[in-house]
Design a protein around this motif. Structure first.
Motif, PDB file in Angstrom:
ATOM      1  N   VAL A 141       0.877  -1.248  -0.305  1.00  0.00           N
ATOM      2  CA  VAL A 141      -0.245  -0.329  -0.124  1.00  0.00           C
ATOM      3  C   VAL A 141       1.119   1.398  -0.032  1.00  0.00           C
ATOM      4  O   VAL A 141       0.582   2.140  -0.593  1.00  0.00           O
ATOM      5  CB  VAL A 141      -1.089   0.402   1.322  1.00  0.00           C
ATOM      6  CG1 VAL A 141      -2.345  -1.499   0.825  1.00  0.00           C
ATOM      7  CG2 VAL A 141       0.130   0.144   2.635  1.00  0.00           C
ATOM      8  N   LEU A 145      -0.387   5.574  -1.664  1.00  0.00           N
ATOM      9  CA  LEU A 145      -0.297   6.081  -0.467  1.00  0.00           C
ATOM     10  C   LEU A 145       0.848   7.267  -0.894  1.00  0.00           C
ATOM     11  O   LEU A 145       0.270   8.593  -0.563  1.00  0.00           O
ATOM     12  CB  LEU A 145      -0.148   5.729   1.216  1.00  0.00           C
ATOM     13  CG  LEU A 145      -0.992   4.767   1.673  1.00  0.00           C
ATOM     14  CD1 LEU A 145      -0.883   4.745   3.228  1.00  0.00           C
ATOM     15  CD2 LEU A 145      -2.522   5.904   1.540  1.00  0.00           C
ATOM     16  N   LEU A 165      -4.976   8.742  -2.118  1.00  0.00           N
ATOM     17  CA  LEU A 165      -5.079   8.690  -0.162  1.00  0.00           C
ATOM     18  C   LEU A 165      -6.494   8.260  -0.186  1.00  0.00           C
ATOM     19  O   LEU A 165      -5.868   7.042   0.521  1.00  0.00           O
ATOM     20  CB  LEU A 165      -4.786  10.044   0.014  1.00  0.00           C
ATOM     21  CG  LEU A 165      -3.955  10.555  -0.033  1.00  0.00           C
ATOM     22  CD1 LEU A 165      -3.801  12.438   0.646  1.00  0.00           C
ATOM     23  CD2 LEU A 165      -2.244  10.229   0.485  1.00  0.00           C
ATOM     24  N   THR A 166      -7.663   8.017  -0.526  1.00  0.00           N
ATOM     25  CA  THR A 166      -9.248   6.860  -0.304  1.00  0.00           C
ATOM     26  C   THR A 166      -9.067   5.677  -0.450  1.00  0.00           C
ATOM     27  O   THR A 166      -9.022   4.789   0.017  1.00  0.00           O
ATOM     28  CB  THR A 166      -9.829   7.454  -1.306  1.00  0.00           C
ATOM     29  OG1 THR A 166     -10.264   9.144  -0.392  1.00  0.00           O
ATOM     30  CG2 THR A 166     -11.171   6.539  -0.382  1.00  0.00           C
ATOM     31  N   ALA A 169      -5.970   4.035   1.868  1.00  0.00           N
ATOM     32  CA  ALA A 169      -6.624   3.759   2.923  1.00  0.00           C
ATOM     33  C   ALA A 169      -7.764   2.503   3.102  1.00  0.00           C
ATOM     34  O   ALA A 169      -7.917   1.677   3.972  1.00  0.00           O
ATOM     35  CB  ALA A 169      -7.391   4.818   2.979  1.00  0.00           C
ATOM     36  N   THR A 172      -5.746  -0.830   2.461  1.00  0.00           N
ATOM     37  CA  THR A 172      -4.738  -1.085   3.592  1.00  0.00           C
ATOM     38  C   THR A 172      -5.840  -1.514   4.477  1.00  0.00           C
ATOM     39  O   THR A 172      -5.740  -2.453   4.948  1.00  0.00           O
ATOM     40  CB  THR A 172      -4.314   0.517   4.501  1.00  0.00           C
ATOM     41  OG1 THR A 172      -3.148   0.929   3.793  1.00  0.00           O
ATOM     42  CG2 THR A 172      -3.926   0.165   5.866  1.00  0.00           C
ATOM     43  N   LEU A 173      -7.376  -1.250   4.919  1.00  0.00           N
ATOM     44  CA  LEU A 173      -8.548  -1.869   5.148  1.00  0.00           C
ATOM     45  C   LEU A 173      -8.629  -2.878   4.848  1.00  0.00           C
ATOM     46  O   LEU A 173      -8.824  -4.147   6.039  1.00  0.00           O
ATOM     47  CB  LEU A 173      -9.817  -0.888   5.512  1.00  0.00           C
ATOM     48  CG  LEU A 173     -10.656  -1.790   6.005  1.00  0.00           C
ATOM     49  CD1 LEU A 173     -10.657  -1.671   7.566  1.00  0.00           C
ATOM     50  CD2 LEU A 173     -11.965  -1.055   5.580  1.00  0.00           C
ATOM     51  N   THR A 176      -5.492  -5.491   5.818  1.00  0.00           N
ATOM     52  CA  THR A 176      -6.025  -6.125   7.663  1.00  0.00           C
ATOM     53  C   THR A 176      -6.237  -6.911   7.576  1.00  0.00           C
ATOM     54  O   THR A 176      -6.273  -7.673   8.434  1.00  0.00           O
ATOM     55  CB  THR A 176      -5.254  -4.444   8.011  1.00  0.00           C
ATOM     56  OG1 THR A 176      -4.534  -3.212   7.743  1.00  0.00           O
ATOM     57  CG2 THR A 176      -5.809  -4.981   9.771  1.00  0.00           C
ATOM     58  N   ALA A 191      -1.503  -1.688   9.706  1.00  0.00           N
ATOM     59  CA  ALA A 191      -2.084  -0.508   9.175  1.00  0.00           C
ATOM     60  C   ALA A 191      -1.465   0.223  10.092  1.00  0.00           C
ATOM     61  O   ALA A 191      -1.476   1.490   9.153  1.00  0.00           O
ATOM     62  CB  ALA A 191      -3.749  -0.605   9.562  1.00  0.00           C
ATOM     63  N   ALA A 194       1.848   1.026   7.033  1.00  0.00           N
ATOM     64  CA  ALA A 194       1.070   2.579   5.837  1.00  0.00           C
ATOM     65  C   ALA A 194       1.541   3.421   5.659  1.00  0.00           C
ATOM     66  O   ALA A 194       1.818   3.159   4.391  1.00  0.00           O
ATOM     67  CB  ALA A 194      -0.211   1.803   5.617  1.00  0.00           C
ATOM     68  N   PRO A 195       1.006   4.379   6.640  1.00  0.00           N
ATOM     69  CA  PRO A 195       1.852   5.679   6.369  1.00  0.00           C
ATOM     70  C   PRO A 195       2.858   6.178   6.510  1.00  0.00           C
ATOM     71  O   PRO A 195       3.095   6.522   5.466  1.00  0.00           O
ATOM     72  CB  PRO A 195       0.734   6.660   7.552  1.00  0.00           C
ATOM     73  CG  PRO A 195      -0.535   5.858   8.320  1.00  0.00           C
ATOM     74  CD  PRO A 195       0.617   4.312   7.780  1.00  0.00           C
TER      75      PRO A 195
END
Length: 216
Positions: A141, A145, A165-166, A169, A172-173, A176, A191, A194-195
């Motif tokens: 991810v 990002l 970015l959406t 995210a 990532t969800l 996870t 999660a 990821a950032p």
């Protein structure tokens, strides 16, 4: 007899030549299609003119390959052949400018460096063991990002940045949740990391890759 036949068929499908040839063929088609879809619509323009498109498919290819070693080699090969397909189509379309060779070389080297990582990440998320699977998920991810951050902070395309970015995210969800259902003990690391991985990718793209491309 049935078991033997099935095993023989599977081994043929997993043979190095078969795996790498299929990966190379898909990479060439992906690169060619990426060029061909440019300009057809604003959505396709951004989706095809994107680092994420090639790298996410490389991670997907890694997930489909059964052995880790082939996943790494396949990741490098797929990125290289994707570049080859794209720039071959560009040359045939008479859009391969004077700086095209240098640009193709930079992207090819970047692909050879990043392809094995993404091939490994895709393989590890699906077939690995332990918490490293969550780390691999974050590595996948990071591309989406990081590109979202680059579109916003560097290019100031805030609308497109919000989309990336959406999507990052949501990916990532999904990863996870997949890791949690697969029984990974520290699934939440995907999660959590990821950032940070996205920021690392942004810094690499903005500071290193763009610097090389800008010098051509």
């Amino acid at each position: 007899m049935t078991t033997t036949t099935t095993s023989t068929t599977a081994s043929r499908h997993d043979a190095p030549v078969t795996v790498l040839a299929a990966t190379a063929a898909f990479g060439l088609l992906l690169g060619w299609a990426t060029y061909g879809l440019h300009g057809m619509s604003p959505l396709l323009e951004r989706a095809t003119n994107s680092v994420s498109t090639w790298i996410i498919w490389t991670a997907a290819a890694g997930a489909l390959i059964r052995t880790r070693q082939f996943a790494l080699w396949g990741g490098a090969l797929m990125m290289l052949t994707t570049c080859t397909g794209y720039y071959a189509a560009s040359a045939l379309g008479d859009t391969f400018g004077a700086g095209g060779l240098g640009t193709a070389a930079v992207w090819s080297v970047a692909g050879l460096a990043g392809g094995p990582l993404l091939g490994w990440a895709g393989w590890t998320v699906r077939r690995g063991q332990g918490d490293v699977r969550a780390v691999a998920g974050a590595a996948i991810v990071m591309v989406v990002l990081g590109e979202g951050l680059w579109l916003g902070w560097t290019l100031h395309y805030w609308g497109e940045a919000a989309v990336f970015l959406t999507v990052g995210a949501l990916l990532t969800l999904l990863l996870t949740v997949y890791l949690a259902r697969a029984g990974v003990h520290r699934y939440w690391l995907c999660a959590a990391l990821a950032p940070l991985s996205g920021l690392a990718f942004y810094l690499a793209e903005d500071g290193i890759l763009n610097g090389l491309l800008g010098s051509l």
